[in-house]
Design a protein around this motif. Structure first.
Motif, mmCIF file in Angstrom:
data_model
loop_
_atom_site.group_PDB
_atom_site.id
_atom_site.type_symbol
_atom_site.label_atom_id
_atom_site.label_comp_id
_atom_site.label_asym_id
_atom_site.label_seq_id
_atom_site.Cartn_x
_atom_site.Cartn_y
_atom_site.Cartn_z
ATOM 1 N N LEU A 67 5.507 3.738 -18.940
ATOM 2 C CA LEU A 67 4.265 4.439 -19.346
ATOM 3 C C LEU A 67 4.368 4.955 -20.873
ATOM 4 O O LEU A 67 3.422 4.683 -21.699
ATOM 5 N N LYS A 68 5.272 5.553 -21.190
ATOM 6 C CA LYS A 68 5.508 6.054 -22.667
ATOM 7 C C LYS A 68 5.538 4.960 -23.636
ATOM 8 O O LYS A 68 4.875 5.090 -24.698
ATOM 9 N N ASN A 69 6.235 3.806 -23.343
ATOM 10 C CA ASN A 69 6.228 2.633 -24.099
ATOM 11 C C ASN A 69 4.964 2.095 -24.241
ATOM 12 O O ASN A 69 4.802 1.622 -25.533
ATOM 13 N N ALA A 70 4.065 2.040 -23.371
ATOM 14 C CA ALA A 70 2.829 1.509 -23.450
ATOM 15 C C ALA A 70 1.923 2.347 -24.368
ATOM 16 O O ALA A 70 1.111 1.903 -25.340
ATOM 17 N N ALA A 71 1.975 3.689 -24.194
ATOM 18 C CA ALA A 71 1.295 4.411 -24.983
ATOM 19 C C ALA A 71 1.618 4.402 -26.634
ATOM 20 O O ALA A 71 0.857 4.496 -27.512
ATOM 21 N N ASP A 72 2.975 4.435 -26.623
ATOM 22 C CA ASP A 72 3.658 4.044 -28.134
ATOM 23 C C ASP A 72 3.403 2.863 -28.787
ATOM 24 O O ASP A 72 3.044 2.906 -29.944
ATOM 25 N N ARG A 73 2.791 1.833 -28.104
ATOM 26 C CA ARG A 73 2.448 0.541 -28.848
ATOM 27 C C ARG A 73 0.874 0.428 -28.755
ATOM 28 O O ARG A 73 0.541 -0.644 -29.114
ATOM 29 N N PRO A 130 7.025 17.775 -3.899
ATOM 30 C CA PRO A 130 7.818 18.451 -4.784
ATOM 31 C C PRO A 130 7.218 19.196 -5.832
ATOM 32 O O PRO A 130 7.620 20.230 -6.171
ATOM 33 N N GLY A 131 6.124 19.005 -6.490
ATOM 34 C CA GLY A 131 5.286 19.845 -7.330
ATOM 35 C C GLY A 131 5.971 19.669 -8.543
ATOM 36 O O GLY A 131 5.368 20.371 -9.551
ATOM 37 N N THR A 132 6.589 18.521 -8.899
ATOM 38 C CA THR A 132 7.329 18.450 -10.365
ATOM 39 C C THR A 132 6.758 17.372 -11.234
ATOM 40 O O THR A 132 7.358 17.275 -12.197
ATOM 41 N N THR A 133 5.726 16.945 -10.627
ATOM 42 C CA THR A 133 5.017 15.709 -11.321
ATOM 43 C C THR A 133 4.644 16.105 -12.751
ATOM 44 O O THR A 133 4.817 15.433 -13.907
ATOM 45 N N GLY A 134 3.960 17.353 -13.113
ATOM 46 C CA GLY A 134 3.661 18.041 -14.108
ATOM 47 C C GLY A 134 4.724 17.909 -15.029
ATOM 48 O O GLY A 134 4.658 17.682 -16.510
ATOM 49 N N ASP A 135 5.746 18.563 -14.822
ATOM 50 C CA ASP A 135 7.103 18.783 -15.544
ATOM 51 C C ASP A 135 7.590 17.294 -16.010
ATOM 52 O O ASP A 135 8.012 17.281 -17.330
ATOM 53 N N ALA A 136 7.633 16.508 -14.966
ATOM 54 C CA ALA A 136 8.260 15.309 -15.316
ATOM 55 C C ALA A 136 7.408 14.479 -16.513
ATOM 56 O O ALA A 136 7.972 13.505 -17.438
ATOM 57 N N ILE A 137 6.012 14.490 -16.522
ATOM 58 C CA ILE A 137 5.105 13.986 -17.305
ATOM 59 C C ILE A 137 5.321 14.406 -18.745
ATOM 60 O O ILE A 137 5.333 14.011 -19.911
ATOM 61 N N LYS A 138 5.564 15.892 -18.862
ATOM 62 C CA LYS A 138 5.676 16.570 -20.055
ATOM 63 C C LYS A 138 7.107 16.251 -20.561
ATOM 64 O O LYS A 138 7.166 15.773 -21.757
ATOM 65 N N GLN A 139 8.106 16.099 -19.873
ATOM 66 C CA GLN A 139 9.321 15.759 -20.561
ATOM 67 C C GLN A 139 9.161 14.316 -20.660
ATOM 68 O O GLN A 139 10.249 13.901 -22.040
ATOM 69 N N ALA A 140 8.622 13.295 -20.337
ATOM 70 C CA ALA A 140 8.575 11.878 -20.852
ATOM 71 C C ALA A 140 7.421 12.122 -21.830
ATOM 72 O O ALA A 140 7.340 10.648 -22.609
ATOM 73 N N GLY A 141 7.174 12.919 -22.463
ATOM 74 C CA GLY A 141 6.181 12.924 -23.637
ATOM 75 C C GLY A 141 4.753 12.405 -23.379
ATOM 76 O O GLY A 141 4.118 11.823 -24.196
#
Length: 346
Positions: free
Chosen positions: A61-67, A91-102
């Motif tokens: 997803l980050k690669n797609a956004a970057d291009r 788990p409730g950690t999706t928001g954190d994972a999204i932030k960490q992935a930029g």
């Protein structure tokens, strides 16, 4: 067209189904196919996902956004273990994972209200192709669990999913019409999409209508707790229909505890035609191996699948369901369920 008895995929020109079960030796590489689906985006990608933590998917997803792909990412923002069943708490950690992935600049949190989840797992690519199914975008969902996912190339279907995405992004799905989408035909497969919560009882009604009077039914269900669907299944059993299926024992235990249904409606848990998957109870901090499908195959020609568990709670969630009509496709799904049954009856 792929051989439904030998492959982890069923493919026509514009439709592909992936069948995953690590326990049964069915390694469909859902994570690789999902990353490839994302990588093929050229202009636009909409993602509506309940649980997103898989590193490969986040990177894609980050690669797609970057291009330069116009990425819109909608995710369930409920806290951990809130609103979901005890057998499969979030788990409730999706928001954190999204932030960490930029990915935070592209993401919109979906606010849970009154335990109503944004439980979808779909993408719309370049306004032409949809990915949907039962798998969350986690390592457990894509590798360990029993799940099925589909890709369908159809601008009409993509438009319906885009409309749903934008209503969810605006947190106004109830404002949409509850009517199901107009059926479309792709490579001989009739496809109809329905979306909750705007459909209300409509998805349940459509499922029960398909079940009523059926001679044959195969089931692969994480849980079944909707009283109408349970009564329809019991009626088929009483009528002597050819029935069989698999279920997740933790999911069914949740259904029995939480729905307060008559225990007799869960007769299938003691019927030798049905099998409990040897999955493990939820363990915090680990990836889970649930039997996570939400599938019915009716009379060898109708398939019900998607993110929608067969429960009353699902009616209030944000969910999507596909009703697919085609005998060859139904045969592929039956072959998948038969493989699960053969393994889980050992």
């Amino acid at each position: 067209m792929s051989d439904p008895h030998q492959s982890t995929t069923y493919t026509t020109d514009r439709l592909t189904v992936f069948f995953q079960s690590a326990r049964c030796g069915l390694q469909a590489d859902l994570g690789g196919h999902l990353a490839g689906f994302i990588a093929a985006a050229q202009q636009r990608l909409d993602v509506a996902i309940y649980d997103l933590r898989d590193p490969g998917v986040l990177t894609a997803l980050k690669n797609a956004a970057d291009r330069g792909v116009a990425l819109r990412l909608l995710y369930d923002a409920g806290p951990a273990q809130h609103g979901g069943p005890v057998a499969d708490p979030k788990p409730g950690t999706t928001g954190d994972a999204i932030k960490q992935a930029g990915l935070a600049p592209y993401a919109t949190p979906y606010p849970e209200q009154a335990r109503q989840l944004m439980h979808n797992k779909f993408l719309v690519r370049d306004e032409t192709t949809v990915w949907t199914g039962s798998a969350n975008f986690t390592t457990g969902g894509l590798q360990l669990q029993d799940n099925n996912c589909l890709t369908i190339t159809s601008p009409e279907l993509a438009a319906a999913y885009t409309t749903e995405f934008e209503a969810l992004q605006a947190a106004m799905p109830h404002a949409l019409a509850a009517d199901p989408t107009t059926p479309i035909t792709i490579d001989g497969v009739q496809i109809q999409a329905q979306f909750a919560p705007e459909a209300g009882e409509g998805i349940e009604d459509r499922i029960i209508a398909a079940m009523t009077g059926a001679q044959r039914l195969r089931m692969a269900a994480f849980l079944v707790s909707d009283p109408g669907i349970l009564h329809a299944l019991a009626a088929l059993n009483t009528a002597g229909a050819d029935l069989a299926g698999v279920y997740d024992p933790g999911g069914i235990a949740d259904a029995r505890r939480g729905s307060h249904q008559d225990p007799a409606l869960f007769w299938f848990t003691d019927d030798p035609r049905f099998a409990a998957a040897p999955s493990h109870p939820y363990t915090p901090g680990k990836e889970q191996d649930f039997m996570h499908n939400k599938v019915l195959v009716i009379d060898g020609h109708t398939v019900v699948t998607g993110s929608y568990n067969f429960s009353e709670h699902a009616e209030a969630n944000a969910e999507n369901t596909l009703i697919l009509t085609d005998s060859a496709l139904a045969t592929a799904y039956e072959a998948y369920i038969d493989t699960l049954l053969a393994t889980y009856h050992l």
